[in-house]
Motif scaffolding. Structure first.
Motif, PDB file in Angstrom:
ATOM      1  N   UNK A 146      -5.758  45.875  59.286  1.00  0.00           N
ATOM      2  CA  UNK A 146      -5.252  46.317  57.986  1.00  0.00           C
ATOM      3  C   UNK A 146      -3.973  45.543  57.666  1.00  0.00           C
ATOM      4  N   UNK A 147      -3.868  45.045  56.452  1.00  0.00           N
ATOM      5  CA  UNK A 147      -2.704  44.262  56.030  1.00  0.00           C
ATOM      6  C   UNK A 147      -2.111  44.865  54.765  1.00  0.00           C
ATOM      7  N   UNK A 148      -0.891  44.488  54.488  1.00  0.00           N
ATOM      8  CA  UNK A 148      -0.188  44.910  53.274  1.00  0.00           C
ATOM      9  C   UNK A 148       0.340  43.666  52.577  1.00  0.00           C
ATOM     10  N   UNK A 149      -0.482  43.020  51.758  1.00  0.00           N
ATOM     11  CA  UNK A 149      -0.073  41.753  51.130  1.00  0.00           C
ATOM     12  C   UNK A 149       1.193  41.914  50.293  1.00  0.00           C
ATOM     13  N   UNK A 150       2.041  40.900  50.365  1.00  0.00           N
ATOM     14  CA  UNK A 150       3.301  40.940  49.625  1.00  0.00           C
ATOM     15  C   UNK A 150       3.106  40.719  48.133  1.00  0.00           C
ATOM     16  N   UNK A 151       2.073  39.982  47.752  1.00  0.00           N
ATOM     17  CA  UNK A 151       1.887  39.660  46.346  1.00  0.00           C
ATOM     18  C   UNK A 151       2.754  38.487  45.934  1.00  0.00           C
ATOM     19  N   UNK A 152       2.387  37.844  44.831  1.00  0.00           N
ATOM     20  CA  UNK A 152       3.095  36.644  44.379  1.00  0.00           C
ATOM     21  C   UNK A 152       4.050  36.915  43.231  1.00  0.00           C
ATOM     22  N   UNK A 354      -6.295  35.598  40.872  1.00  0.00           N
ATOM     23  CA  UNK A 354      -5.388  36.710  40.582  1.00  0.00           C
ATOM     24  C   UNK A 354      -6.049  37.777  39.729  1.00  0.00           C
ATOM     25  N   UNK A 355      -6.695  37.396  38.655  1.00  0.00           N
ATOM     26  CA  UNK A 355      -7.304  38.382  37.750  1.00  0.00           C
ATOM     27  C   UNK A 355      -8.485  39.072  38.409  1.00  0.00           C
ATOM     28  N   UNK A 356      -9.230  38.352  39.218  1.00  0.00           N
ATOM     29  CA  UNK A 356     -10.376  38.971  39.882  1.00  0.00           C
ATOM     30  C   UNK A 356      -9.934  40.016  40.905  1.00  0.00           C
ATOM     31  N   UNK A 357      -8.821  39.775  41.579  1.00  0.00           N
ATOM     32  CA  UNK A 357      -8.346  40.698  42.604  1.00  0.00           C
ATOM     33  C   UNK A 357      -7.561  41.866  42.032  1.00  0.00           C
ATOM     34  N   UNK A 455     -12.849  33.845  34.280  1.00  0.00           N
ATOM     35  CA  UNK A 455     -11.433  33.494  34.355  1.00  0.00           C
ATOM     36  C   UNK A 455     -11.085  32.839  35.686  1.00  0.00           C
ATOM     37  N   UNK A 456     -11.816  33.197  36.737  1.00  0.00           N
ATOM     38  CA  UNK A 456     -11.574  32.597  38.053  1.00  0.00           C
ATOM     39  C   UNK A 456     -12.421  31.353  38.298  1.00  0.00           C
TER      40      UNK A 456
END
Length: 495
Positions: A146-152, A354-357, A455-456
């Motif tokens: 399990x991870x907790x992505x920081x985001x951009x 980005x939009x897909x996620x 979009x992706x």
């Protein structure tokens, strides 16, 4: 100072050399058909030879005619026939529990996930981790991180580029990891029930604080969950000691206990944030909610009350499960799954997905799963060289090669040069699953995924006739789809 924006690309689909766009096996079939026609003409006459030629020509036309997803008419006919067979046998229906059709009366996972067995061990840091064992189809063992992505958001571009580079190194190093055959990354967006926020805020309110401050906090707790979303990310690593090695889950658990700290620590530098192995209890909750989203509220309320819901692995499956041609109905929700048929053409930036996620208002739950199969360094050289020879054959087999053939040759030559310089080689794919709890929003979910994939710059195709298997492959279970195919991948790539 002008900064150059980094772009990424040069993805290639493995192909074998052949005539008229056919692979090696297709070319062999073409030449064999010509020999058969000549033999029929010599033995039975010109008329029967013409009939044989017409029949073989129709078959060859069905193989050569392909749609925008690269699917031939012959392959689509085969999928449709297998689907009709599955429906006639009732294989698309599943009922579990005490009133179900299974004799043991439990809520076992359906389909290709049914043979999975769960056990739990501790790594060298003392952290518990779940170990999934699939005895059949390759004797696979999977662990979930399990991870907790920081985001951009609000992150420097240099930092994002560093994360992308570290992620590329992490994927390349998977090819050197002993017995590792596959990896998957699942990013799931779901509505936030608000129970975690309620527990965090209410548990820390000071009764001596001003009444106005307490009212503001309580109103915030009540209003914030509406429309908010929760984003979770999981990384599943699948290991296979081989069919001939009789390794028990206990032996594999001891081996992975020493290796997991290094794998999780390497993930932190890729922007994945804090990475930890997923315990068995949490994995059971994740899979239970995936098949029955209505259970998410009950599970969150139990955790908010300080209780741990007792969910066993044999009870995480759905009560009712019915697969359709282009969708699947399971317990309290309906899901549609897509598979990627073409990666973005040309060069893209790191924010392409980005939009897909991101969460979408028309989709209650959305999972985007990237599937990776790292190639062994000993085999990677042979693969890229064979691909280069196939590209050169297609470019030189015609007096006027097309622009795509010339570009494919340059791309294959660049890939071979990078591999010779030490770069890793990874096969990858993508599964996108959209889940709606309101059946009337099915059309909205389909339209949303179509817009997000455009979009992706991805080409997605609904998993026709295989919605149940694709749904399971999109979960963090470490399922390796090529091991469940009727036709081996090695033969498919030659066609």
């Amino acid at each position: 100072m002008t900064r150059t924006v980094r772009t990424y690309g040069n993805w290639r689909v493995p192909a074998s050399a052949g005539l008229m766009g056919l692979g090696t096996l297709g070319t062999v079939f073409l030449l064999g058909s010509l020999v058969i026609i000549v033999f029929v003409v010599m033995v039975a006459g010109l008329l029967r030879g013409a009939i044989a030629g017409a029949v073989l020509g129709i078959v060859l036309l069905a193989v050569l005619t392909k749609d925008k997803h690269g699917k031939s008419t012959m392959s689509k006919m085969g999928v449709r026939m297998l689907w009709w067979k599955a429906r006639s046998l009732g294989a698309h229906l599943y009922r579990s529990g005490p009133l179900g059709r299974v004799p043991w009366g439990r809520y076992q996972l359906p389909g290709i996930a049914a043979p999975l067995r769960l056990s739990e061990y501790q790594d060298s840091y003392g952290r518990p981790f779940a170990l999934l064992h699939l005895p059949s189809n390759g004797n696979h063992f999977s662990v979930v991180v399990a991870t907790e992505p920081d985001g951009a958001a609000l992150v420097d571009v240099e930092q994002v580029d560093s994360w992308v580079a570290e992620w590329g190194h992490w994927l390349a190093n998977l090819g050197d990891e002993p017995d590792l055959v596959a990896a998957s990354v699942t990013v799931e967006t779901s509505p936030d029930t608000g129970t975690r926020l309620h527990r965090e805020v209410v548990g820390q309110i000071d009764e001596q604080s001003p009444l106005f401050a307490r009212q503001v906090l309580l109103e915030t707790v009540g209003a914030y969950p509406h429309g908010s979303s929760l984003v979770r990310a999981y990384v599943a690593l699948t290991f296979s000691p081989g069919r001939d090695k009789k390794i028990t889950p206990e032996e594999m658990g001891r081996d992975l206990a020493a290796r997991l700290p290094g794998l999780t620590q390497a993930l932190t530098s890729t922007g994945a944030g804090a990475a930890r192995p997923l315990p068995a209890q949490e994995l059971c909750e994740v899979i239970r909610v995936a098949y029955d989203p209505a259970a998410a509220v009950l599970i969150d309320e139990a955790h908010s009350a300080g209780e741990v819901p007792e969910i066993e692995w044999t009870d995480v499956g759905p009560t009712a499960h019915q697969a359709g041609w282009d969708k699947i109905r399971h317990d309290s929700a309906l899901s549609i799954s897509w598979t990627m048929t073409a990666a973005p053409r040309g060069n893209v930036q790191s924010s392409i997905l980005t939009r897909l996620l991101a969460p979408h208002p028309d989709i209650a739950r959305k999972r985007v799963t990237l599937l990776y199969r790292p190639l062994d360094p000993a085999k990677a050289a042979g693969v890229v060289e064979a691909d280069l020879r196939a590209a050169e054959f297609r470019a030189t087999s015609s007096a006027k090669p097309t622009a795509r053939d010339m570009l494919a040759t340059r791309s294959a030559r660049a890939t071979a040069a990078e591999e010779a310089a030490g770069a890793g080689l990874v096969n990858f794919g993508m599964v996108v699953t959209a889940t709606v709890e309101d059946l009337d929003k099915e059309a909205d979910a389909r339209a949303a995924i179509a817009n997000l994939s455009a979009a992706s710059r991805l080409r997605l195709r609904p998993a026709y006739g295989a919605q149940d298997s694709t749904f399971a492959a999109g979960l963090p279970l470490g399922i390796v789809l090529p091991m469940h195919l009727r036709i081996p991948v090695e033969i498919r790539e030659q066609m």
